[in-house]
Design an enzyme around this catalytic site. Structure first.
Site, mmCIF file in Angstrom:
data_model
loop_
_atom_site.group_PDB
_atom_site.id
_atom_site.type_symbol
_atom_site.label_atom_id
_atom_site.label_comp_id
_atom_site.label_asym_id
_atom_site.label_seq_id
_atom_site.Cartn_x
_atom_site.Cartn_y
_atom_site.Cartn_z
ATOM 1 N N TRP A 156 0.836 -1.211 0.000
ATOM 2 C CA TRP A 156 0.000 0.000 0.000
ATOM 3 C C TRP A 156 0.863 1.251 0.000
ATOM 4 C CZ3 TRP A 156 -4.323 -0.730 -2.046
ATOM 5 C CH2 TRP A 156 -5.069 -1.895 -1.806
ATOM 6 N N ASP A 192 -1.564 6.502 6.154
ATOM 7 C CA ASP A 192 -2.683 5.708 5.639
ATOM 8 C C ASP A 192 -3.041 4.691 6.717
ATOM 9 O OD1 ASP A 192 -4.383 3.916 4.442
ATOM 10 O OD2 ASP A 192 -3.018 3.371 2.802
ATOM 11 N N LYS A 219 -12.391 -1.504 6.334
ATOM 12 C CA LYS A 219 -11.653 -2.447 7.161
ATOM 13 C C LYS A 219 -12.190 -2.405 8.592
ATOM 14 C CE LYS A 219 -9.082 -2.766 3.457
ATOM 15 N NZ LYS A 219 -7.959 -2.001 3.000
HETATM 16 C C1 LIG Z 1 -7.425 -1.580 1.705
HETATM 17 C C2 LIG Z 1 -6.331 -0.590 1.798
HETATM 18 C C3 LIG Z 1 -6.172 0.417 0.829
HETATM 19 C C4 LIG Z 1 -7.076 0.536 -0.374
HETATM 20 O O1 LIG Z 1 -8.227 1.139 0.007
HETATM 21 P P1 LIG Z 1 -9.349 1.590 -1.058
HETATM 22 O O2 LIG Z 1 -10.401 2.147 -0.151
HETATM 23 O O3 LIG Z 1 -9.753 0.345 -1.787
HETATM 24 O O4 LIG Z 1 -8.763 2.599 -1.951
HETATM 25 C C5 LIG Z 1 -5.148 1.328 1.000
HETATM 26 N N1 LIG Z 1 -4.326 1.269 2.048
HETATM 27 C C6 LIG Z 1 -4.444 0.309 2.991
HETATM 28 C C7 LIG Z 1 -3.489 0.285 4.137
HETATM 29 C C8 LIG Z 1 -5.446 -0.645 2.896
HETATM 30 O O5 LIG Z 1 -5.570 -1.596 3.839
#
Ligand SMILES: *Cc1c(COP(=O)(O)O)cnc(C)c1O
Length: 370
Positions: A112, A182, A206
């Site tokens: 990511w 993030d 999540k």
């Molecule tokens: C799932 C995830 C993403 C992607 O998220 P989207 O909402 O599908 O863009 C980005 N960063 C992390 C750490 C994730 O777990």
């Protein structure tokens, strides 16, 4: 109907170990079900009312104030309820925080963070301050070795890498630049010191709610750096000034996230969640480490509380493991293709009983096949 579907139907709810979209608390879904046709005595579903209606504005305010209490967000931070997922923020962050000649530091501890850095490189100059790629993303490079840029607009990292199961358990103090993180797969899993960050963002699916909603928590002094061409719907100043309603927001996802915030507060908030999450993950890691049949490659100090990848001694057994676990009501354990094996994602909504059931299943499976 297959045997697996039959079991799932008979048990009403399975233990869902999906990395995302992930399990939601059953109590939240029941509440949503109860209110589905008649929300707040309106005779309508929450999906059918205007986002400009007093009831929806009250809901939005309630969601924000609950979230602020849960995370103890200081007054000099704005909370934005956006769309586009974490992936939209990969572009929104550079557009909001720096000009095309600007520089930003990225720390790569999984795929990511790598994706975020590649998207950012379309908008500014990216310096990879550290990367764990050579170690197959099984660890976090010591912050003392990071090569940060003096005049970086920000330093970006990924506190929990969802696929590799690598988590920062401390906030690195290596740069004067604002920290941008993030937190898609860790926000609300434990208390955090929001004041240490410039921007925190997270896709909801999540640990927060359903897909379609993205939380951004941004410090006041970072609201006015956006480039003129930044799309309004991801421009932090525009969205802050319009209470995240510059256009139609994802009303259903916002409502469901609000129910999740209420649920968290009713269950004692993030200190209680942290204890539970720590305990759940410790039990699963102990089961993996105590066996010679299962293995997790991540450095113990950097193991995630949320996402726990593990391999079986013989990959030929993977398919049988998945079939039998699903039949036992333990679903979505297949690991990401880049790591292989299994992955158990155990966010706030996964009860201890689900982890206990998984550990019992793993022991039994090892006894039969190991
Ligand atoms: C799932 C995830 C993403 C992607 O998220 P989207 O909402 O599908 O863009 C980005 N960063 C992390 C750490 C994730 O777990």
């Amino acid at each position: 109907m297959t045997a697996t579907q039959g079991v799932a139907a008979a048990m009403y709810r399975v233990y869902n170990f999906s990395p995302g979209p992930a399990a939601l608390p059953t109590a939240v879904l029941e509440k949503a079900q109860e209110e589905l046709l008649n929300w707040r005595d309106s005779g309508m579903s929450v999906m059918e009312v205007s986002h400009r209606s007093p009831d929806f504005i009250a809901l939005a305010a309630h969601a924000e104030s609950t979230l602020r209490r849960l995370l103890q967000i200081p007054d000099n931070y704005r909370v934005l309820f956006l769309q586009g997922g974490a992936t939209m923020q990969f572009a929104a962050v550079p557009l909001n925080l720096a000009g095309p000649d600007g520089k930003a530091d990225y720390v790569l501890t999984g795929n990511w963070g790598t994706k975020a850095s590649k998207e950012a490189a379309r908008y500014l100059r990216v310096n990879i301050a550290a990367s764990a790629e050579a170690a197959n993303f099984t660890t976090i490079p010591d912050p003392a070795t990071w090569s940060v840029t003096d005049d970086a607009a920000y330093l970006h990292y990924t506190p929990n890498e969802t696929i590799y199961g690598v988590e920062f358990h401390d906030i690195p103090a290596v740069s004067d630049a604002p920290l941008v993180v993030d937190m898609s797969s860790t926000l609300l899993s434990r208390p955090i010191d929001v004041s240490r960050f410039g921007v925190i963002y997270a896709g909801a699916q999540k640990n927060i709610g359903p897909a379609g909603l993205t939380l951004v928590i941004v410090r006041d002094d970072l609201l006015d750096r956006a480039r003129a061409e930044t799309p309004s719907v991801v421009n932090y100043r525009v969205m802050a000034d319009s209470d995240s309603m510059s256009n139609t927001p994802p009303t259903l996802a916002w409502y469901l996230a609000s129910l999740v915030f209420d649920w968290l507060e009713e269950h004692g908030g993030l200190t209680v969640m942290a204890e539970r999450n720590q305990r759940k993950s410790a039990k699963l890691y102990a089961a993996i480490d105590d066996s010679s049949f299962y293995a997790n490659p991540v450095t113990p100090a950097h193991r995630s509380w949320m996402n726990i990848p593990f391999t079986l001694a013989d990959p030929a057994l993977d398919a049988i493991f998945l079939e039998e676990s699903a039949a036992a009501g333990l679903t979505n354990l297949k690991g990401h293709r880049s790591v292989g094996g299994m992955r158990a994602s155990i966010y706030n909504a996964m009860p201890q009983a689900g982890v206990d059931a998984l550990v019992s299943f793993m022991t039994d499976f090892e006894n039969r096949h190991g």
